[in-house]
Design an enzyme around this catalytic site. Structure first.
Site, mmCIF file in Angstrom:
data_model
loop_
_atom_site.group_PDB
_atom_site.id
_atom_site.type_symbol
_atom_site.label_atom_id
_atom_site.label_comp_id
_atom_site.label_asym_id
_atom_site.label_seq_id
_atom_site.Cartn_x
_atom_site.Cartn_y
_atom_site.Cartn_z
ATOM 1 C CE LYS A 94 38.177 -22.758 10.600
ATOM 2 N NZ LYS A 94 37.224 -23.817 10.307
ATOM 3 C CG ASP A 97 38.715 -27.630 13.745
ATOM 4 O OD1 ASP A 97 39.561 -27.108 12.996
ATOM 5 O OD2 ASP A 97 37.577 -27.162 13.917
ATOM 6 C CE LYS A 107 29.679 -40.587 18.949
ATOM 7 N NZ LYS A 107 30.756 -40.722 19.904
HETATM 8 O O1 RIB Z 1 36.195 -25.995 11.911
HETATM 9 C C1 RIB Z 1 34.901 -25.932 12.463
HETATM 10 C C2 RIB Z 1 34.753 -24.685 13.281
HETATM 11 O O2 RIB Z 1 34.868 -23.560 12.434
HETATM 12 C C3 RIB Z 1 33.430 -24.534 13.969
HETATM 13 O O3 RIB Z 1 33.398 -25.103 15.245
HETATM 14 C C4 RIB Z 1 33.201 -23.040 13.948
HETATM 15 O O4 RIB Z 1 33.184 -22.456 15.207
HETATM 16 C C5 RIB Z 1 34.288 -22.466 13.068
HETATM 17 O O5 RIB Z 1 35.284 -21.888 13.816
#
Ligand code: RIB
Length: 318
Positions: free
Chosen positions: A40, A253, A286
């Site tokens: 994240k 994110d 994607k």
């Molecule tokens: O929010 C998605 C992320 O959560 C992924 O990339 C994974 O690594 C987890 O941390």
């Protein structure tokens, strides 16, 4: 223009493509798997940087090939990684992500080095010297909550803005909550924080109002139903971008990273949210948490189109 400084997790993701999720006790055949950079914290840093912010990440990895892959991708995306701790005795964090035909996911994270991320006195000094008013500090909860609380305190001392993405879902102490300027959660995380099931959009909106409580601003993302933004003036709803989603991993994110970048530019919260809706919507088209993060140009184009379809809206008054 402020900087974006992310404190958070750095993982390698195994994206496992499946038809349907396995039920407890069931074995299902998957289609294939991909290995991608994730975490994240790293995803949010890449999003902030691609959306135009001067961005730095603090976190911990192992000293392994996975760390090289993910640090390489952060550097390629112009994120300053000079303060990432590379620990000798432990592996880089790993996430196992099942991704179904419908674009939904479920994620298991093995924290590895993320679980040892420390903010000791030396690190506190470094961070305090780096921070300036107008900087946006971003954190999540895949690193120890003690470290996140210390970062919140440093944000308060230095007059920086503390954006907490309370993911994965966990209950938060009053001490941490009182340090947060902007809380970003999805509906499950909100439900965990207030310790109550939320079964309708109306209940989510009311919970957003309750938690805002004149103390902080809150954004609650609700997938294809858009998001609620709670401020002192009440709660406002924004629609999601209409897209054909293939992978929602990391969309939250991208939302957070874009929000931080726009706030660092001095945009209003509502304006920043609109850009983040566009960025996160595009990110779902994607596969992979970082490969889907759009560029500033792509986000600007669609945001302008959206604004032109709503004559009363402009980046100034949204
Ligand atoms: O929010 C998605 C992320 O959560 C992924 O990339 C994974 O690594 C987890 O941390």
């Amino acid at each position: 223009m402020g900087k974006v400084i992310v404190f958070g997790s750095i993982n390698i993701d195994y994206n496992i493509l499946i038809n349907d999720f396995a039920k407890p006790g069931e074995t299902v055949l998957g289609k294939t798997y991909l290995k991608n950079p994730g975490g994240k914290g790293a995803n949010q840093a890449i999003a902030a940087s691609r959306l135009g912010a001067r961005t730095m990440i603090f976190g911990s990895t192992g000293q392994d090939a996975d760390a090289q892959m993910i640090l390489g991708n952060l550097n390629k995306n112009k994120v300053d990684t000079s303060h990432v701790q590379q620990l000798q005795h432990i592996n880089t964090g790993t996430a196992f992500i099942s991704l179904s035909n419908s674009g939904e996911n479920s994620i298991i994270v093995i924290p590895g080095a993320n679980g040892e991320f420390l903010v000791d006195d030396r690190m506190s000094d470094i961070i305090t010297k780096l921070l300036k008013p107008g900087d946006i500090i971003v954190s999540q909860l895949e690193v120890p909550v003690d470290a996140v609380t210390k970062i919140g305190k440093i944000a308060l001392q230095t007059g920086s803005f503390f954006l907490l993405n309370a993911a994965p879902a966990t209950q938060l102490s009053d001490e941490l909550m009182d340090l947060v300027n902007l809380l970003v959660v999805n509906e499950l995380e909100l439900s965990t924080i207030i310790d109550r099931d939320l079964t309708s959009l109306e209940e989510i909106e009311n919970a957003c109002r309750q938690l805002t409580n004149g103390k902080r601003e809150i954004v609650v993302t609700v997938g294809s139903s858009g998001c609620f933004v709670g401020t002192n003036d009440g709660v406002r709803h924004f629609d999601a971008l209409k897209v054909n989603a293939v992978d929602t991993t990391g969309a939250g994110d991208t939302f957070v990273g874009c929000l931080a970048a726009m706030l660092a530019e001095g945009k209003s919260l509502f304006s920043a949210v609109l850009y983040s809706i566009v960025a996160s919507g595009l990110a779902t088209t994607k596969i992979g948490a970082q490969s889907g993060v759009p560029t500033r140009q792509e986000v600007d184009l669609i945001t302008r189109e959206l604004l032109s379809k709503h004559p009363r809206a402009s980046a100034g008054n949204i």
